[in-house]
Design a protein around this motif. Structure first.
Motif, PDB file in Angstrom:
ATOM      1  N   VAL A  22      59.437  -6.794  19.421  1.00 41.78           N
ATOM      2  CA  VAL A  22      58.532  -5.969  19.281  1.00 41.78           C
ATOM      3  C   VAL A  22      57.525  -6.798  18.694  1.00 41.78           C
ATOM      4  O   VAL A  22      56.078  -5.861  19.566  1.00 41.78           O
ATOM      5  CB  VAL A  22      58.891  -5.149  18.024  1.00 41.78           C
ATOM      6  CG1 VAL A  22      58.128  -4.271  17.375  1.00 41.78           C
ATOM      7  CG2 VAL A  22      60.090  -4.781  18.184  1.00 41.78           C
ATOM      8  N   GLY A  23      56.865  -8.084  18.265  1.00 41.72           N
ATOM      9  CA  GLY A  23      55.745  -8.316  18.496  1.00 41.72           C
ATOM     10  C   GLY A  23      55.207  -8.930  20.305  1.00 41.72           C
ATOM     11  O   GLY A  23      54.324  -8.664  19.793  1.00 41.72           O
ATOM     12  N   ALA A  24      56.252  -9.366  20.697  1.00 39.29           N
ATOM     13  CA  ALA A  24      55.690  -9.737  21.993  1.00 39.29           C
ATOM     14  C   ALA A  24      55.691  -8.410  22.527  1.00 39.29           C
ATOM     15  O   ALA A  24      54.070  -8.073  23.363  1.00 39.29           O
ATOM     16  CB  ALA A  24      57.175 -10.104  22.901  1.00 39.29           C
ATOM     17  N   PHE A  25      56.155  -6.929  22.740  1.00 38.77           N
ATOM     18  CA  PHE A  25      55.835  -5.641  23.132  1.00 38.77           C
ATOM     19  C   PHE A  25      53.957  -5.302  22.992  1.00 38.77           C
ATOM     20  O   PHE A  25      53.411  -5.053  23.586  1.00 38.77           O
ATOM     21  CB  PHE A  25      57.153  -4.725  23.121  1.00 38.77           C
ATOM     22  CG  PHE A  25      56.011  -3.807  23.446  1.00 38.77           C
ATOM     23  CD1 PHE A  25      56.267  -3.292  24.938  1.00 38.77           C
ATOM     24  CD2 PHE A  25      55.468  -2.651  22.763  1.00 38.77           C
ATOM     25  CE1 PHE A  25      55.890  -1.909  25.396  1.00 38.77           C
ATOM     26  CE2 PHE A  25      55.401  -1.298  23.455  1.00 38.77           C
ATOM     27  CZ  PHE A  25      55.323  -0.972  24.908  1.00 38.77           C
ATOM     28  N   ALA A 141      66.142  -9.335  32.770  1.00 42.01           N
ATOM     29  CA  ALA A 141      65.233  -9.146  33.773  1.00 42.01           C
ATOM     30  C   ALA A 141      64.541  -7.788  32.537  1.00 42.01           C
ATOM     31  O   ALA A 141      64.055  -7.587  32.430  1.00 42.01           O
ATOM     32  CB  ALA A 141      65.384  -8.401  34.735  1.00 42.01           C
ATOM     33  N   THR A 142      66.082  -6.589  31.504  1.00 38.47           N
ATOM     34  CA  THR A 142      65.020  -5.136  31.265  1.00 38.47           C
ATOM     35  C   THR A 142      64.645  -6.215  30.153  1.00 38.47           C
ATOM     36  O   THR A 142      62.881  -5.043  30.101  1.00 38.47           O
ATOM     37  CB  THR A 142      66.196  -4.908  30.288  1.00 38.47           C
ATOM     38  OG1 THR A 142      67.299  -4.664  31.410  1.00 38.47           O
ATOM     39  CG2 THR A 142      66.555  -3.107  29.475  1.00 38.47           C
ATOM     40  N   VAL A 143      64.608  -6.774  29.413  1.00 30.92           N
ATOM     41  CA  VAL A 143      63.687  -6.914  28.088  1.00 30.92           C
ATOM     42  C   VAL A 143      62.000  -7.446  28.767  1.00 30.92           C
ATOM     43  O   VAL A 143      61.483  -7.007  28.229  1.00 30.92           O
ATOM     44  CB  VAL A 143      63.961  -7.597  27.063  1.00 30.92           C
ATOM     45  CG1 VAL A 143      63.098  -8.670  26.212  1.00 30.92           C
ATOM     46  CG2 VAL A 143      65.319  -7.615  26.751  1.00 30.92           C
ATOM     47  N   ALA A 144      62.208  -8.137  29.952  1.00 26.85           N
ATOM     48  CA  ALA A 144      61.384  -8.919  30.261  1.00 26.85           C
ATOM     49  C   ALA A 144      60.122  -7.489  31.049  1.00 26.85           C
ATOM     50  O   ALA A 144      58.997  -7.757  30.738  1.00 26.85           O
ATOM     51  CB  ALA A 144      61.620  -9.714  31.615  1.00 26.85           C
ATOM     52  N   GLY A 145      60.993  -6.452  31.952  1.00 27.29           N
ATOM     53  CA  GLY A 145      60.514  -5.377  32.501  1.00 27.29           C
ATOM     54  C   GLY A 145      59.629  -4.116  31.081  1.00 27.29           C
ATOM     55  O   GLY A 145      58.547  -4.397  31.176  1.00 27.29           O
ATOM     56  N   THR A 146      59.945  -4.741  30.046  1.00 25.21           N
ATOM     57  CA  THR A 146      59.869  -3.895  28.610  1.00 25.21           C
ATOM     58  C   THR A 146      58.851  -4.667  28.145  1.00 25.21           C
ATOM     59  O   THR A 146      57.444  -3.464  27.938  1.00 25.21           O
ATOM     60  CB  THR A 146      61.290  -2.704  27.519  1.00 25.21           C
ATOM     61  OG1 THR A 146      61.699  -3.089  28.247  1.00 25.21           O
ATOM     62  CG2 THR A 146      60.530  -2.450  26.948  1.00 25.21           C
ATOM     63  N   ILE A 147      58.709  -5.526  27.942  1.00 21.59           N
ATOM     64  CA  ILE A 147      57.405  -6.671  27.524  1.00 21.59           C
ATOM     65  C   ILE A 147      56.346  -6.384  28.577  1.00 21.59           C
ATOM     66  O   ILE A 147      55.392  -5.724  28.026  1.00 21.59           O
ATOM     67  CB  ILE A 147      57.717  -7.594  27.268  1.00 21.59           C
ATOM     68  CG1 ILE A 147      58.790  -8.084  25.743  1.00 21.59           C
ATOM     69  CG2 ILE A 147      56.327  -8.707  27.134  1.00 21.59           C
ATOM     70  CD1 ILE A 147      59.645  -9.439  25.827  1.00 21.59           C
ATOM     71  N   SER A 148      56.567  -6.448  30.110  1.00 26.27           N
ATOM     72  CA  SER A 148      55.573  -6.013  30.814  1.00 26.27           C
ATOM     73  C   SER A 148      55.102  -5.024  30.847  1.00 26.27           C
ATOM     74  O   SER A 148      53.905  -4.625  30.651  1.00 26.27           O
ATOM     75  CB  SER A 148      55.866  -6.641  32.510  1.00 26.27           C
ATOM     76  OG  SER A 148      55.865  -7.835  31.950  1.00 26.27           O
ATOM     77  N   ALA A 149      55.583  -3.773  30.377  1.00 26.00           N
ATOM     78  CA  ALA A 149      55.215  -2.530  30.513  1.00 26.00           C
ATOM     79  C   ALA A 149      54.729  -1.918  29.191  1.00 26.00           C
ATOM     80  O   ALA A 149      53.346  -1.186  29.722  1.00 26.00           O
ATOM     81  CB  ALA A 149      56.249  -1.400  30.341  1.00 26.00           C
ATOM     82  N   GLY A 150      54.701  -3.146  28.606  1.00 25.77           N
ATOM     83  CA  GLY A 150      53.148  -3.085  27.974  1.00 25.77           C
ATOM     84  C   GLY A 150      52.574  -3.203  27.803  1.00 25.77           C
ATOM     85  O   GLY A 150      51.114  -2.587  27.277  1.00 25.77           O
ATOM     86  N   ALA A 283      52.832   1.923  36.342  1.00 31.87           N
ATOM     87  CA  ALA A 283      52.924   0.570  36.432  1.00 31.87           C
ATOM     88  C   ALA A 283      54.085  -0.086  35.417  1.00 31.87           C
ATOM     89  O   ALA A 283      54.859  -0.921  35.595  1.00 31.87           O
ATOM     90  CB  ALA A 283      51.200   0.163  36.276  1.00 31.87           C
ATOM     91  N   GLY A 284      53.665   1.004  34.304  1.00 27.44           N
ATOM     92  CA  GLY A 284      54.883   0.305  32.876  1.00 27.44           C
ATOM     93  C   GLY A 284      55.355   0.432  33.688  1.00 27.44           C
ATOM     94  O   GLY A 284      56.904   0.161  33.214  1.00 27.44           O
ATOM     95  N   LEU A 285      56.209   2.202  33.268  1.00 28.87           N
ATOM     96  CA  LEU A 285      57.494   2.723  34.215  1.00 28.87           C
ATOM     97  C   LEU A 285      58.409   1.824  35.165  1.00 28.87           C
ATOM     98  O   LEU A 285      59.116   1.288  34.887  1.00 28.87           O
ATOM     99  CB  LEU A 285      57.187   3.607  33.976  1.00 28.87           C
ATOM    100  CG  LEU A 285      58.499   4.537  34.086  1.00 28.87           C
ATOM    101  CD1 LEU A 285      59.458   4.583  33.312  1.00 28.87           C
ATOM    102  CD2 LEU A 285      58.474   6.751  34.916  1.00 28.87           C
ATOM    103  N   GLY A 286      57.023   1.176  36.211  1.00 30.39           N
ATOM    104  CA  GLY A 286      58.131   0.672  36.900  1.00 30.39           C
ATOM    105  C   GLY A 286      58.205  -0.336  36.908  1.00 30.39           C
ATOM    106  O   GLY A 286      59.136  -0.910  37.183  1.00 30.39           O
ATOM    107  N   LYS A 287      57.723  -1.104  35.773  1.00 36.13           N
ATOM    108  CA  LYS A 287      58.342  -2.740  35.131  1.00 36.13           C
ATOM    109  C   LYS A 287      59.369  -2.203  33.985  1.00 36.13           C
ATOM    110  O   LYS A 287      60.095  -3.523  34.846  1.00 36.13           O
ATOM    111  CB  LYS A 287      57.212  -3.448  34.516  1.00 36.13           C
ATOM    112  CG  LYS A 287      55.655  -3.641  35.316  1.00 36.13           C
ATOM    113  CD  LYS A 287      54.903  -4.117  34.556  1.00 36.13           C
ATOM    114  CE  LYS A 287      53.710  -4.955  35.246  1.00 36.13           C
ATOM    115  NZ  LYS A 287      51.911  -4.539  34.384  1.00 36.13           N
ATOM    116  N   PHE A 288      59.338  -1.628  33.844  1.00 30.69           N
ATOM    117  CA  PHE A 288      60.480  -1.643  33.071  1.00 30.69           C
ATOM    118  C   PHE A 288      62.144  -1.103  33.786  1.00 30.69           C
ATOM    119  O   PHE A 288      63.136  -1.286  33.505  1.00 30.69           O
ATOM    120  CB  PHE A 288      60.693   0.043  32.234  1.00 30.69           C
ATOM    121  CG  PHE A 288      61.993   0.524  31.630  1.00 30.69           C
ATOM    122  CD1 PHE A 288      62.299  -0.604  29.927  1.00 30.69           C
ATOM    123  CD2 PHE A 288      62.325   1.956  31.481  1.00 30.69           C
ATOM    124  CE1 PHE A 288      63.382   0.319  29.421  1.00 30.69           C
ATOM    125  CE2 PHE A 288      63.867   2.184  31.394  1.00 30.69           C
ATOM    126  CZ  PHE A 288      63.989   0.963  30.199  1.00 30.69           C
TER     127      PHE A 288
END
Length: 337
Positions: A22-25, A141-150, A283-288
């Motif tokens: 959560v902090g990273a996001f 990858a899922t967590v990295a994608g979600t953080i990147s989506a932020g 772009a965020g949704l795509g990363k997720f």
């Protein structure tokens, strides 16, 4: 590593590793406007501060360049001293960068917003994305994608504010937004420093993680920890660098010029802004989605699939611009990065 793998995330951090996520996001959310909202407010900045579009493009380029370059020293420092101090420093740098933009001075925009803010954003980006690799080997990858989506979604409120608030005095709107960003980013990134304050021991795995499971092998082909010197001597590393540079260059060009891109094809301003907003959302949704797909089918297949889609939607955006198809243009711009 010996004697530590049995420790849980709560024993190491004092709370669940999902709070670090959560902090990273949230930290990524706060640095998003440096890139994804740039095209939305650049028109007002050039018009009311009398700054040329070429100079403003240089500011954006320097910001992105330093954000990227400082990922390496930030990672080097983090691996040795942890993320806590780095994130605190970044909170000041990011906040100061936003605050400097209020005055509309070319010197402040270049030396403080672009350079100081870019370095701060680079530290936050590295600190945040690597949370996935360190704390979530089972959902990497899922967590990295979600953080990147932020990093994409954080600009959505800013673009909406610029588009919705009364336009009687646009530069006052811009200054108010940047002041709010300066304060909010400083506070939230400091909170993220607390939530991300410690990394697990090298090679840490959650107690439920099975390194021999077929899914684990799909997510991470090897558990061997490569050193930096070992990494740069592999051909795979350089293929990743080159492909990332190509895709990021194309994507960032659109992100920084989304509004101008639409105006070039003589679309109404609302269509151009819709393209910029769509780009941030998708772009965020795509990363997720990329992270979820990568955890499901593996990294190589995912890279091939999404690189191909990025190129296809870029070509489609040009085609729809030429034939002046508003819906097709907005959709293709939104999906290309």
């Amino acid at each position: 590593m010996a004697g530590h793998p049995q420790l849980t995330d709560k024993q190491i951090l004092g709370f669940s590793r999902w709070f670090a996520f959560v902090g990273a996001f949230l930290a990524m959310f706060m640095i998003s406007p440096y890139e994804y909202a740039f095209s939305a407010f650049s028109h007002d900045v050039t018009q009311f501060f009398h700054i040329s579009a070429v100079f403003l493009g240089t500011v954006f380029t320097v910001n992105v360049f330093l954000e990227s370059v400082f990922g390496w020293p930030a990672g080097f420092v983090r691996d040795r001293y942890g993320p806590w101090l780095l994130q605190l420093i970044a909170a000041f740098l990011v906040g100061i960068g936003y605050f400097a933009a209020i005055f509309g001075s070319p010197a402040l925009l270049l030396w403080v917003y672009a350079i100081i803010g870019g370095i701060g954003a680079g530290i936050v980006y590295n600190n945040s994305v690597t949370v996935a690799n360190k704390w979530f080997p089972d959902h990497r990858a899922t967590v990295a994608g979600t953080i990147s989506a932020g990093f994409s979604w954080g600009s959505i409120p800013i673009i909406l504010l610029i588009g919705i608030l009364p336009r009687i005095h646009p530069i006052a709107v811009f200054r108010s937004i940047m002041l709010g960003l300066a304060v909010a980013s400083f506070v939230i990134i400091i909170i993220s420093a607390f939530l991300m304050r410690r990394d697990p021991p090298r090679g840490w795995k959650p107690p439920t993680y099975n390194t021999q499971a077929s899914r684990s092998k799909l997510i991470r082909a090897t558990d061997y920890q490569f050193t930096f010197s070992e990494t740069v001597r592999t051909w795979q590393f350089w293929v990743l660098v080159i492909t990332f540079l190509l895709v990021a260059s194309e994507g960032l060009t659109i992100v920084s010029k989304a509004v101008q891109y639409g105006l070039y094809f003589h679309f109404a301003l609302v269509i151009a802004v819709a393209a910029a907003l769509g780009s941030s959302i998708m772009a965020g949704l795509g990363k997720f989605i990329t992270g979820v797909v990568s955890d499901a089918i593996g990294v190589i297949k995912t890279l091939i699939l999404f690189y191909a889609l990025s190129g296809a939607f870029t070509l489609l955006s040009i085609l729809f611009g030429v034939i002046h198809n508003e819906i097709g243009f907005v959709v293709s711009v939104a999906w290309q990065y």
